[in-house]
Write an enzyme that holds these catalytic residues in place. Structure first.
Site, PDB file in Angstrom:
ATOM      1  N   PHE A 123       0.894  -1.221   0.095  1.00  0.00           N
ATOM      2  CA  PHE A 123      -0.083   0.203  -0.012  1.00  0.00           C
ATOM      3  C   PHE A 123       0.956   1.074   0.065  1.00  0.00           C
ATOM      4  O   PHE A 123       1.927   1.291   0.570  1.00  0.00           O
ATOM      5  CB  PHE A 123      -0.827  -0.017   1.326  1.00  0.00           C
ATOM      6  CG  PHE A 123      -2.210   0.806   1.215  1.00  0.00           C
ATOM      7  CD1 PHE A 123      -3.236   0.375   0.707  1.00  0.00           C
ATOM      8  CD2 PHE A 123      -2.233   2.204   1.875  1.00  0.00           C
ATOM      9  CE1 PHE A 123      -4.257   1.148   0.599  1.00  0.00           C
ATOM     10  CE2 PHE A 123      -3.194   3.003   1.914  1.00  0.00           C
ATOM     11  CZ  PHE A 123      -4.387   2.293   1.130  1.00  0.00           C
ATOM     12  N   ASP A 204       2.234  -5.422   8.258  1.00  0.00           N
ATOM     13  CA  ASP A 204       1.058  -4.459   8.001  1.00  0.00           C
ATOM     14  C   ASP A 204      -0.272  -5.565   7.948  1.00  0.00           C
ATOM     15  O   ASP A 204      -0.177  -6.271   6.813  1.00  0.00           O
ATOM     16  CB  ASP A 204       1.111  -3.667   6.798  1.00  0.00           C
ATOM     17  CG  ASP A 204       0.110  -2.613   6.572  1.00  0.00           C
ATOM     18  OD1 ASP A 204      -1.035  -3.236   7.228  1.00  0.00           O
ATOM     19  OD2 ASP A 204       0.145  -1.535   5.878  1.00  0.00           O
ATOM     20  N   TYR A 229     -10.938  -0.451  10.081  1.00  0.00           N
ATOM     21  CA  TYR A 229     -12.346  -0.090   9.039  1.00  0.00           C
ATOM     22  C   TYR A 229     -12.545  -1.251   7.996  1.00  0.00           C
ATOM     23  O   TYR A 229     -13.582  -0.783   7.489  1.00  0.00           O
ATOM     24  CB  TYR A 229     -12.320   1.329   8.659  1.00  0.00           C
ATOM     25  CG  TYR A 229     -11.091   1.758   7.991  1.00  0.00           C
ATOM     26  CD1 TYR A 229     -10.384   1.322   6.758  1.00  0.00           C
ATOM     27  CD2 TYR A 229      -9.910   2.545   8.544  1.00  0.00           C
ATOM     28  CE1 TYR A 229      -9.276   1.671   6.242  1.00  0.00           C
ATOM     29  CE2 TYR A 229      -9.054   2.921   8.054  1.00  0.00           C
ATOM     30  CZ  TYR A 229      -8.311   2.446   6.705  1.00  0.00           C
ATOM     31  OH  TYR A 229      -7.324   2.755   6.338  1.00  0.00           O
ATOM     32  N   LYS A 230     -11.760  -2.070   7.774  1.00  0.00           N
ATOM     33  CA  LYS A 230     -11.842  -3.199   6.609  1.00  0.00           C
ATOM     34  C   LYS A 230     -12.639  -4.282   7.391  1.00  0.00           C
ATOM     35  O   LYS A 230     -13.801  -4.030   7.811  1.00  0.00           O
ATOM     36  CB  LYS A 230     -10.493  -3.385   6.336  1.00  0.00           C
ATOM     37  CG  LYS A 230      -9.865  -2.255   5.489  1.00  0.00           C
ATOM     38  CD  LYS A 230      -8.520  -2.494   5.044  1.00  0.00           C
ATOM     39  CE  LYS A 230      -8.196  -1.221   4.368  1.00  0.00           C
ATOM     40  NZ  LYS A 230      -6.700  -1.041   4.042  1.00  0.00           N
ATOM     41  N   ARG A 380     -11.661  -6.258  -7.249  1.00  0.00           N
ATOM     42  CA  ARG A 380     -11.613  -6.920  -5.959  1.00  0.00           C
ATOM     43  C   ARG A 380     -13.070  -7.506  -5.522  1.00  0.00           C
ATOM     44  O   ARG A 380     -13.767  -6.340  -5.358  1.00  0.00           O
ATOM     45  CB  ARG A 380     -10.686  -6.221  -5.108  1.00  0.00           C
ATOM     46  CG  ARG A 380      -9.342  -5.776  -5.397  1.00  0.00           C
ATOM     47  CD  ARG A 380      -8.643  -5.171  -4.124  1.00  0.00           C
ATOM     48  NE  ARG A 380      -9.318  -4.110  -3.556  1.00  0.00           N
ATOM     49  CZ  ARG A 380      -9.032  -3.696  -2.276  1.00  0.00           C
ATOM     50  NH1 ARG A 380      -8.041  -4.128  -1.903  1.00  0.00           N
ATOM     51  NH2 ARG A 380      -9.765  -2.789  -1.844  1.00  0.00           N
TER      52      ARG A 380
END
Ligand SMILES: *Cc1c(COP(=O)(O)O)cnc(C)c1O
Length: 420
Positions: A123, A204, A229-230, A380
């Site tokens: 990321f 991560d 938040y995922k 995705r």
């Protein structure tokens, strides 16, 4: 609508779907970008708002749990999800902020090793943090930041990672799950290989926490960090977290603040920093209570589901079904699954490559499915085991095939504005 595969009949998590506010009439497959609101998260936030309304300043001590220890309360809920003791975790900050804190705490300028190792597929925020940390320390990222290269632009060869563990590397930061392709790296093995070469390693876990079980303490990893938040469904910008192995607990925090002081000394207001004896020393300032509350509510669901292990079992069957459906129904239209097919190398989502991915993504949204797009050519699809079903997967693929068959995607612009 085709009948759901038999597997939905035996879904042990069927009752959890009703715990979520899913966008009406949509098939939500974007929980790896923003998990949906659950009733638990909503009521936890409402509770804290009510405490603020009625208690004011006394909420710090009189709320239940008191806001002053809400982070620690949540660390205890979160510990089983990452395989660590509550004291090894701080529920604080954001992914990127926590990476900065961990680098500031662990990267040692005095030693002979001055290279930080990342990878070219991580990321972007992680790469920015690594480069800016080196600059902050007076080192040139052009020389001191090294990125493991990908052979296919999608995945990393773990042998290439180990080959990059050279004697000038002090510290490595890698994603547990690659955010585009969904590849899951072997944390235990790579941690062992890094340590055998005298390298600190951190992970991560933004794309794995809540979807893939972790055994961070047993793996020996030096540190980890993540967002909430995922797959944790704690809401946009929710408070993230970090893990620091016990062997590093005596280190002074790189970025010190009053919230990292021993709890009993926090309100002594001393200018002498007396750090907490564990990972809580890496807290900086006052916790974001309103962004912590939904996480507390959301984590109740993970506990009731029996933890991440059983959810992972369902997740793997969902992603396997998606891959098989994509192979049979979409390959003829030029779609290619780029997510590794072996269960042990796959996170919680499936990535489909197609040269017209952006247009297909737009058409899929118009057809009531919520996927996401990652440049240059990836769609995705993330079936989350708490609220998605096999029927969701089958229907999403059926709609994508229908779009391809009727060329409905060609009505949409060819490029996303942001990447032109
Ligand atoms: C989502 C994600 C981030 C996001 O960082 P924030 O600081 O929370 O914005 C970082 N790294 C990875 C691998 C991610 O998946």
């Amino acid at each position: 609508m085709r009948p759901p595969p038999a597997s939905d009949q035996a879904d042990p998590f069927a009752r959890f779907r009703a715990e979520f506010h899913l966008p009406p009439g949509k098939i939500y497959l974007d929980g790896n970008s923003l998990g949906p609101l659950s009733r638990r998260a909503e009521s936890a936030l409402q509770r804290v708002l009510g405490e603020w309304r009625t208690l004011g300043i006394n909420g710090w001590t009189d709320a239940a749990p008191p806001w002053v220890t809400l982070s620690e309360h949540i660390a205890a809920q979160l510990a089983p999800l990452v395989g660590a003791a509550p004291g090894d975790i701080a529920v604080t900050g954001s992914t990127t902020g926590n990476l900065h804190q961990l680098l500031a705490t662990l990267f040692d300028l005095a030693g002979p090793r001055k290279v930080i190792l990342g990878d070219e597929l991580n990321f972007p925020s992680d790469a920015h943090a690594l480069a800016s940390h080196l600059r902050q320390r007076g080192l040139d990222p052009a020389r001191h930041l090294r990125e493991v290269r990908s052979r296919d632009g999608r995945t990393l060869h773990e042998d290439d990672i180990v080959a990059a563990f050279t004697p000038d590397v002090q510290l490595a930061v890698l994603p547990a799950v690659l955010y585009v392709s969904g590849q899951l790296l072997d944390i235990t093995w790579l941690t062992r290989e890094a340590h055998a070469r005298g390298i600190l390693i951190g992970w991560d876990c933004s794309h794995s926490i809540g979807a893939v079980p972790h055994a961070l303490a047993a793996s020996g990893a030096d540190f980890a960090f993540w967002c909430s938040y995922k797959y944790l469904n704690a809401g946009p910008g929710a408070v993230g977290g970090l893990y620091l192995h016990r062997r590093h607990h005596a280190r002074a925090p790189g970025l010190a603040g009053w919230w990292g002081v021993r709890a009993a000394r926090r309100f002594a207001m001393s200018h002498t920093h007396e750090p907490a004896a564990d990972a809580a020393a890496l807290h900086v300032g006052t916790p974001h209570v309103l962004s912590l509350a939904p996480l507390q509510g959301s984590l109740e669901l993970f506990a009731e589901a029996g933890g991440v292990e059983p959810l992972r079992a369902k997740s793997l069957t969902l992603t396997r079904a998606l891959i098989e459906l994509a192979d049979t129904e979409l390959a003829g239209f030029g779609f290619r699954v780029v997510t590794p097919r072996e269960d042990a190398r796959r996170g919680g989502h499936v990535a489909l490559a197609h040269p017209q991915a952006w247009q297909f993504c737009s058409a899929l949204k118009a057809a009531g499915v919520v996927p996401d797009f990652r440049p240059p050519d990836i769609i995705r699809l993330a079936p989350a085991p708490l609220y998605n079903t096999f029927a969701d997967c089958a229907e999403a693929v059926a709609r994508l095939a229908q779009i391809a068959r009727t060329k409905a995607h060609e009505q949409f612009p060819a490029q996303p504005a942001a990447v032109t």
